[in-house]
Write a protein that holds these residues in place. Structure first.
Motif, PDB file in Angstrom:
ATOM      1  N   UNK A 186      68.813  15.755  -8.344  1.00 31.17           N
ATOM      2  CA  UNK A 186      67.787  15.808  -7.304  1.00 31.17           C
ATOM      3  C   UNK A 186      66.404  15.435  -7.779  1.00 31.17           C
ATOM      4  N   UNK A 187      66.300  14.839  -8.961  1.00 32.40           N
ATOM      5  CA  UNK A 187      64.991  14.413  -9.490  1.00 32.40           C
ATOM      6  C   UNK A 187      64.718  12.962  -9.113  1.00 32.40           C
ATOM      7  N   UNK A 188      63.469  12.687  -8.808  1.00 34.69           N
ATOM      8  CA  UNK A 188      63.108  11.302  -8.476  1.00 34.69           C
ATOM      9  C   UNK A 188      61.684  11.017  -8.948  1.00 34.69           C
ATOM     10  N   UNK A 189      61.346   9.742  -9.037  1.00 32.00           N
ATOM     11  CA  UNK A 189      59.991   9.334  -9.425  1.00 32.00           C
ATOM     12  C   UNK A 189      59.718   7.927  -8.925  1.00 32.00           C
ATOM     13  N   UNK A 190      58.531   7.738  -8.399  1.00 34.68           N
ATOM     14  CA  UNK A 190      58.056   6.411  -7.979  1.00 34.68           C
ATOM     15  C   UNK A 190      56.694   6.183  -8.629  1.00 34.68           C
ATOM     16  N   UNK A 191      56.521   5.052  -9.270  1.00 39.77           N
ATOM     17  CA  UNK A 191      55.261   4.729  -9.935  1.00 39.77           C
ATOM     18  C   UNK A 191      54.605   3.536  -9.251  1.00 39.77           C
ATOM     19  N   UNK A 192      53.349   3.721  -8.877  1.00 35.36           N
ATOM     20  CA  UNK A 192      52.551   2.636  -8.306  1.00 35.36           C
ATOM     21  C   UNK A 192      51.732   2.032  -9.449  1.00 35.36           C
ATOM     22  N   UNK A 193      51.980   0.787  -9.760  1.00 36.27           N
ATOM     23  CA  UNK A 193      51.378   0.156 -10.932  1.00 36.27           C
ATOM     24  C   UNK A 193      49.872  -0.091 -10.732  1.00 36.27           C
ATOM     25  N   UNK A 194      49.146  -0.232 -11.846  1.00 34.38           N
ATOM     26  CA  UNK A 194      47.700  -0.515 -11.752  1.00 34.38           C
ATOM     27  C   UNK A 194      47.386  -1.762 -10.931  1.00 34.38           C
ATOM     28  N   UNK A 248      44.895  -1.417  -7.758  1.00 30.14           N
ATOM     29  CA  UNK A 248      43.673  -2.219  -7.818  1.00 30.14           C
ATOM     30  C   UNK A 248      43.406  -2.928  -6.497  1.00 30.14           C
ATOM     31  N   UNK A 249      44.454  -3.110  -5.695  1.00 35.31           N
ATOM     32  CA  UNK A 249      44.292  -3.768  -4.392  1.00 35.31           C
ATOM     33  C   UNK A 249      44.035  -2.774  -3.270  1.00 35.31           C
ATOM     34  N   UNK A 250      44.121  -1.486  -3.565  1.00 39.19           N
ATOM     35  CA  UNK A 250      43.824  -0.480  -2.546  1.00 39.19           C
ATOM     36  C   UNK A 250      42.349  -0.587  -2.148  1.00 39.19           C
ATOM     37  N   UNK A 274      33.898  10.987 -15.639  1.00 35.80           N
ATOM     38  CA  UNK A 274      34.491   9.741 -15.162  1.00 35.80           C
ATOM     39  C   UNK A 274      35.638  10.062 -14.220  1.00 35.80           C
ATOM     40  N   UNK A 275      35.995   9.091 -13.384  1.00 33.86           N
ATOM     41  CA  UNK A 275      37.143   9.282 -12.496  1.00 33.86           C
ATOM     42  C   UNK A 275      38.368   8.514 -12.975  1.00 33.86           C
ATOM     43  N   UNK A 276      38.316   7.900 -14.159  1.00 31.75           N
ATOM     44  CA  UNK A 276      39.490   7.194 -14.666  1.00 31.75           C
ATOM     45  C   UNK A 276      40.437   8.185 -15.344  1.00 31.75           C
ATOM     46  N   UNK A 277      41.701   7.821 -15.419  1.00 29.64           N
ATOM     47  CA  UNK A 277      42.730   8.752 -15.878  1.00 29.64           C
ATOM     48  C   UNK A 277      42.677   8.977 -17.384  1.00 29.64           C
ATOM     49  N   UNK A 278      43.318  10.060 -17.803  1.00 31.07           N
ATOM     50  CA  UNK A 278      43.267  10.463 -19.208  1.00 31.07           C
ATOM     51  C   UNK A 278      44.083   9.559 -20.125  1.00 31.07           C
ATOM     52  N   UNK A 279      44.974   8.722 -19.576  1.00 33.36           N
ATOM     53  CA  UNK A 279      45.710   7.814 -20.464  1.00 33.36           C
ATOM     54  C   UNK A 279      44.856   6.625 -20.903  1.00 33.36           C
ATOM     55  N   UNK A 280      43.654   6.536 -20.363  1.00 32.29           N
ATOM     56  CA  UNK A 280      42.746   5.458 -20.729  1.00 32.29           C
ATOM     57  C   UNK A 280      41.815   5.872 -21.862  1.00 32.29           C
ATOM     58  N   UNK A 292      41.075   2.932  -8.588  1.00 36.24           N
ATOM     59  CA  UNK A 292      41.615   1.580  -8.545  1.00 36.24           C
ATOM     60  C   UNK A 292      41.838   1.063  -9.968  1.00 36.24           C
ATOM     61  N   UNK A 293      43.041   0.530 -10.200  1.00 36.34           N
ATOM     62  CA  UNK A 293      43.386   0.046 -11.526  1.00 36.34           C
ATOM     63  C   UNK A 293      44.093   1.060 -12.391  1.00 36.34           C
ATOM     64  N   UNK A 294      44.240   2.302 -11.892  1.00 41.06           N
ATOM     65  CA  UNK A 294      44.985   3.343 -12.605  1.00 41.06           C
ATOM     66  C   UNK A 294      46.401   3.439 -12.056  1.00 41.06           C
ATOM     67  N   UNK A 295      47.306   3.941 -12.868  1.00 44.15           N
ATOM     68  CA  UNK A 295      48.671   4.215 -12.413  1.00 44.15           C
ATOM     69  C   UNK A 295      48.678   5.463 -11.532  1.00 44.15           C
ATOM     70  N   UNK A 296      49.479   5.419 -10.473  1.00 42.89           N
ATOM     71  CA  UNK A 296      49.640   6.560  -9.570  1.00 42.89           C
ATOM     72  C   UNK A 296      51.134   6.814  -9.430  1.00 42.89           C
ATOM     73  N   UNK A 297      51.564   8.052  -9.626  1.00 42.41           N
ATOM     74  CA  UNK A 297      52.993   8.324  -9.545  1.00 42.41           C
ATOM     75  C   UNK A 297      53.282   9.532  -8.660  1.00 42.41           C
ATOM     76  N   UNK A 298      54.453   9.457  -8.007  1.00 43.67           N
ATOM     77  CA  UNK A 298      54.951  10.551  -7.167  1.00 43.67           C
ATOM     78  C   UNK A 298      56.312  10.931  -7.728  1.00 43.67           C
TER      79      UNK A 298
END
Length: 319
Positions: A75-83, A87-89, A201-207, A38-44
Motif C-alpha cells: 500500500x505504499x506509493x510515491x510520485x515525484x514532480x521533477x524540478x 519550474x514551469x508552475x 531561503x525558500x529553497x529546499x534542504x537538498x540544495x 520553482x525548480x525544486x523537487x516536489x513529492x507526494x
C-alpha cells in the motif's frame, strides 16, 4: 437483551467496520513548510493505499493535471514532480488533491476537457462539473478544489478525496539583521574576530548555496564558499561564517545565491579595528570625597584688624 439480538448487533457492527472506507495516509515533501519553490523537487507519498491505483490532482493558476500511480503490495506509493516541471508552475496557490478509489478499487471520478477545451470533472466518463478554461483558474484555487471535492457526494460513488494547499514561489534568498532603511547594509564586524552572517531561503534542504566575498572598492575576490540549506519553520535558513581572525579592516560585499536558478542577493558590511581601551580619567573620580582644606581667611582678617587698631591708638596717644 437476549442472546439472539446481541448476536445481531455484533454482526451489524462488524459489517459496518468492514464496509467503512479505508484511505491512505499522505505525505508531502516540499521546499519549505507549505511552499513549493520553482525548480525544486516536489513529492507526494503515502502508506496504507490498499484499495488500488490512486490519483493526484495538481490544480493551480493556469495549471491542471491528474496523475495516477499504483501502490505496491504493502500500500505504499510515491510520485515525484521533477524540478523541470515545478519550474514551469506559475506563482500562487496550488491545491494538491489525493484521490483514493475506495472499496470498489476503481477511480470513478476523472479530470479532463470537453470539446470547447473547458476543464471538467467526470463520473465514469460523464461530465458532472465544468471548471472553465485553464487560463481562467485564477489565483484563488480553493473554490475550484471545492468543486472537485463535491463530486464525492455523488450517490453510488465511493472515491475518497483529501486536499492540501501550497504556495508556489520564485526562489529567494534573504539576509537576517539588515540595517533598516540602509539598502543591503549589514552590521559592522571587528577584525581579528570570527564573522557570522545568516539568513533565510525558500529553497529546499537538498540544495547548496554558493557565497563569495569581494572587497567593495576593487571587487577583488577574497573567498568563495559553499554552504548548506538548513531545515527551518516557517523558512529554511543558512549561515555563512569565517573563523578568526576574520577579515582585515575595510568594506566588503557578500553575495549569496542559488546557482541553479541564478538567484542571488548581496549584502555589504564594514570590518573595523577594535575600539581602543578607555584610559583612566586624569581628574579625581566623581564619587571620591575631596579632602577639606583649612580656611585661614577669618584669622588673617582679625589679625589685620588688630594691627590697624594698634596703629590708630598709637598715633592718637602721641597727640
Amino acid at each position: 437483551m437476549n442472546p439472539g439480538n446481541r448476536g445481531t448487533v455484533i454482526l451489524v457492527l462488524l459489517l459496518a467496520i468492514i464496509a467503512a472506507p479505508v484511505t491512505a495516509a499522505v505525505y508531502f515533501t516540499t521546499s519549505a513548510p507549505g511552499i513549493i519553490t520553482k525548480g525544486d523537487t516536489f513529492s507526494i507519498s503515502g502508506t496504507g493505499a490498499v484499495n488500488g491505483t490512486v490519483g493526484i490532482w495538481i490544480v493551480g493558476r493556469d495549471h491542471f493535471e491528474v496523475l495516477t500511480t499504483a501502490p505496491d503490495r504493502h500500500g505504499n506509493f510515491s510520485i515525484t514532480i521533477k524540478p523541470s516541471a515545478t519550474n514551469r508552475f506559475s506563482s500562487g496557490q496550488y491545491a494538491i488533491v489525493f484521490q483514493d478509489p475506495g472499496a470498489s478499487g476503481v477511480l470513478e471520478i476523472e479530470g479532463g476537457t470537453d470539446v470547447n477545451d473547458n476543464l471538467v470533472v467526470m463520473n465514469r466518463g460523464k461530465i458532472v462539473t465544468r471548471l472553465g478554461h485553464r487560463q481562467d483558474l485564477g489565483e484563488n484555487i480553493r473554490p475550484i478544489a471545492g468543486q472537485i471535492l463535491s463530486s464525492s457526494s455523488i450517490p453510488g460513488m465511493d472515491d475518497i478525496f483529501q486536499v492540501e494547499y501550497f504556495f508556489v514561489e520564485e526562489p529567494a534568498v534573504f539576509f537576517n539583521n539588515l540595517i533598516p532603511a540602509s539598502g543591503f547594509r549589514l552590521p559592522d564586524q571587528i577584525t581579528g574576530e570570527r564573522i557570522v552572517i545568516s539568513g533565510t531561503t525558500n529553497i529546499a534542504t537538498e540544495n547548496a548555496i554558493s557565497t563569495e566575498i569581494r572587497t567593495r572598492n576593487t571587487k577583488e575576490l577574497v573567498t568563495v564558499k559553499t554552504i548548506p540549506v538548513i531545515s527551518g519553520d516557517p523558512m529554511n535558513t543558512w549561515i555563512w561564517d569565517l573563523d578568526a581572525p576574520g577579515l582585515p579592516p575595510g568594506d566588503y560585499e557578500l553575495t549569496v545565491g542559488w546557482v541553479k536558478s541564478n538567484t542571488t542577493v548581496m549584502g555589504v558590511f564594514t570590518v573595523k579595528y577594535p575600539a581602543p581601551p578607555s584610559s583612566p580619567s586624569d581628574g579625581k573620580p566623581v564619587d571620591e570625597k575631596i579632602p577639606r582644606q583649612d580656611d585661614y581667611t577669618f584669622p588673617v582678617l582679625v589679625a589685620c584688624s588688630l594691627i590697624v587698631l594698634a596703629i590708630v591708638l598709637y598715633y592718637a596717644g602721641r597727640e
